[in-house]
Design a protein around this motif. Structure first.
Motif, PDB file in Angstrom:
ATOM      1  N   LYS A   1       8.377  12.485 -11.340  1.00 37.82           N
ATOM      2  CA  LYS A   1       7.908  11.236 -11.945  1.00 37.82           C
ATOM      3  C   LYS A   1       6.511  10.917 -11.417  1.00 37.82           C
ATOM      4  N   TRP A   2       5.801  10.111 -12.161  1.00 38.93           N
ATOM      5  CA  TRP A   2       4.443   9.746 -11.793  1.00 38.93           C
ATOM      6  C   TRP A   2       4.440   8.692 -10.695  1.00 38.93           C
ATOM      7  N   THR A   3       3.364   8.689  -9.918  1.00 40.44           N
ATOM      8  CA  THR A   3       3.136   7.621  -8.936  1.00 40.44           C
ATOM      9  C   THR A   3       2.504   6.429  -9.654  1.00 40.44           C
ATOM     10  N   ILE A   4       2.409   5.319  -8.951  1.00 37.42           N
ATOM     11  CA  ILE A   4       1.732   4.150  -9.521  1.00 37.42           C
ATOM     12  C   ILE A   4       0.278   4.504  -9.844  1.00 37.42           C
ATOM     13  N   LYS A   5      -0.374   5.260  -8.971  1.00 38.01           N
ATOM     14  CA  LYS A   5      -1.748   5.679  -9.251  1.00 38.01           C
ATOM     15  C   LYS A   5      -1.810   6.545 -10.509  1.00 38.01           C
ATOM     16  N   ASP A   6      -0.838   7.437 -10.669  1.00 35.32           N
ATOM     17  CA  ASP A   6      -0.783   8.262 -11.885  1.00 35.32           C
ATOM     18  C   ASP A   6      -0.658   7.390 -13.136  1.00 35.32           C
ATOM     19  N   ILE A   7       0.163   6.366 -13.040  1.00 38.88           N
ATOM     20  CA  ILE A   7       0.388   5.500 -14.200  1.00 38.88           C
ATOM     21  C   ILE A   7      -0.862   4.686 -14.525  1.00 38.88           C
ATOM     22  N   ILE A   8      -1.562   4.224 -13.509  1.00 38.56           N
ATOM     23  CA  ILE A   8      -2.809   3.493 -13.772  1.00 38.56           C
ATOM     24  C   ILE A   8      -3.816   4.418 -14.440  1.00 38.56           C
ATOM     25  N   GLN A   9      -3.906   5.664 -13.978  1.00 36.19           N
ATOM     26  CA  GLN A   9      -4.795   6.628 -14.635  1.00 36.19           C
ATOM     27  C   GLN A   9      -4.336   6.876 -16.071  1.00 36.19           C
TER      28      GLN A   9
ATOM     29  N   MET B   1       0.816  -1.224   0.000  1.00 37.51           N
ATOM     30  CA  MET B   1       0.000   0.000   0.000  1.00 37.51           C
ATOM     31  C   MET B   1       0.852   1.278   0.000  1.00 37.51           C
ATOM     32  N   ASP B   2       1.992   1.258   0.676  1.00 32.93           N
ATOM     33  CA  ASP B   2       2.806   2.472   0.768  1.00 32.93           C
ATOM     34  C   ASP B   2       3.514   2.821  -0.544  1.00 32.93           C
ATOM     35  N   LYS B   3       3.424   1.966  -1.540  1.00 29.42           N
ATOM     36  CA  LYS B   3       4.083   2.223  -2.821  1.00 29.42           C
ATOM     37  C   LYS B   3       3.197   2.962  -3.824  1.00 29.42           C
ATOM     38  N   PHE B   4       1.896   3.000  -3.609  1.00 27.75           N
ATOM     39  CA  PHE B   4       0.990   3.578  -4.598  1.00 27.75           C
ATOM     40  C   PHE B   4       1.188   5.074  -4.799  1.00 27.75           C
ATOM     41  N   ASP B   5       1.671   5.778  -3.786  1.00 28.82           N
ATOM     42  CA  ASP B   5       1.907   7.217  -3.893  1.00 28.82           C
ATOM     43  C   ASP B   5       3.399   7.556  -4.014  1.00 28.82           C
ATOM     44  N   TYR B   6       4.220   6.536  -4.180  1.00 28.76           N
ATOM     45  CA  TYR B   6       5.674   6.686  -4.270  1.00 28.76           C
ATOM     46  C   TYR B   6       6.087   7.188  -5.647  1.00 28.76           C
ATOM     47  N   ARG B   7       7.081   8.094  -5.654  1.00 29.02           N
ATOM     48  CA  ARG B   7       7.705   8.570  -6.892  1.00 29.02           C
ATOM     49  C   ARG B   7       9.189   8.222  -6.793  1.00 29.02           C
ATOM     50  N   TYR B   8       9.724   7.532  -7.780  1.00 28.90           N
ATOM     51  CA  TYR B   8      11.129   7.119  -7.704  1.00 28.90           C
ATOM     52  C   TYR B   8      12.091   8.280  -7.962  1.00 28.90           C
ATOM     53  N   ALA B   9      11.569   9.399  -8.495  1.00 30.46           N
ATOM     54  CA  ALA B   9      12.376  10.598  -8.698  1.00 30.46           C
ATOM     55  C   ALA B   9      11.437  11.800  -8.758  1.00 30.46           C
ATOM     56  N   GLU B  10      11.983  12.961  -8.502  1.00 33.46           N
ATOM     57  CA  GLU B  10      11.211  14.210  -8.553  1.00 33.46           C
ATOM     58  C   GLU B  10      10.567  14.368  -9.928  1.00 33.46           C
TER      59      GLU B  10
END
Length: 171
Positions: free
Chosen positions: A58-66, A47-56
């Motif tokens: 960059k999209w989150t996992i939720k952004d990518i699903i959208q 759950m803690d990864k869905f709002d994670y950005r690997y770099a400034e």
């Protein structure tokens, strides 16, 4: 209809990358299978990864699903237009503008997956309704010629591409 049946004149440019990513698969079967595989994959992400950005920036996992949802809608719309023999060239779209205009990070992951699932079922029904002739029709989108059936493989390959990105950069 398998991806190996696509002809060279049915796609080009950046679309070739996604078609290759789709692999040697049956279009209708893989539209369904890849959805279930993706949902299972996402449901196993902490759950803690869905709002994670690997770099400034960059999209989150939720952004990518959208992003996957938005792109599938656009690709399926293009497929509908071309399958109906609409010869009007269709404009490109700027994915970053779309991503910056969503509220994906305030949505639940379940909401996003439910929307993706509903959309994919709609896409599946569209593709199941098309004749061989309609699947082979070609139109112009983003100044690139592409067939209806190639767009289906683009949807699959685009999703697989981002699933690989999740594994490589987010998990």
């Amino acid at each position: 209809m398998n991806s190996s049946q696509l002809l060279e004149n049915e796609y080009s440019g950046g679309f070739a990358t996604y078609i290759k990513e789709a692999g040697e698969v049956n279009l209708i079967e893989e539209l369904e299978i890849s959805l279930h595989d993706f949902i299972r994959f996402v449901q196993n992400i902490p759950m803690d990864k869905f709002d994670y950005r690997y770099a400034e920036g960059k999209w989150t996992i939720k952004d990518i699903i959208q992003h996957l949802i938005d792109c599938e809608r656009i690709f399926a719309y293009r497929a509908l237009r071309f399958s109906r023999n609409d010869k009007t060239p269709l404009a490109s779209f700027e994915e970053d503008d779309y991503a910056n205009s969503t509220n994906s990070n305030s949505r639940s992951i379940q909401d996003l997956l439910t929307e993706l699932s509903a959309l994919r079922h709609s896409t599946l029904l569209l593709y199941k309704s098309l004749s061989e002739e309609q699947l082979k029709r070609i139109g112009t989108a983003s100044n690139i010629q592409i067939s209806v059936r190639a767009l289906g493989f683009v949807i699959i390959g685009h999703q697989k591409h981002h699933q690989n990105v999740f594994q490589e950069r987010y998990l």
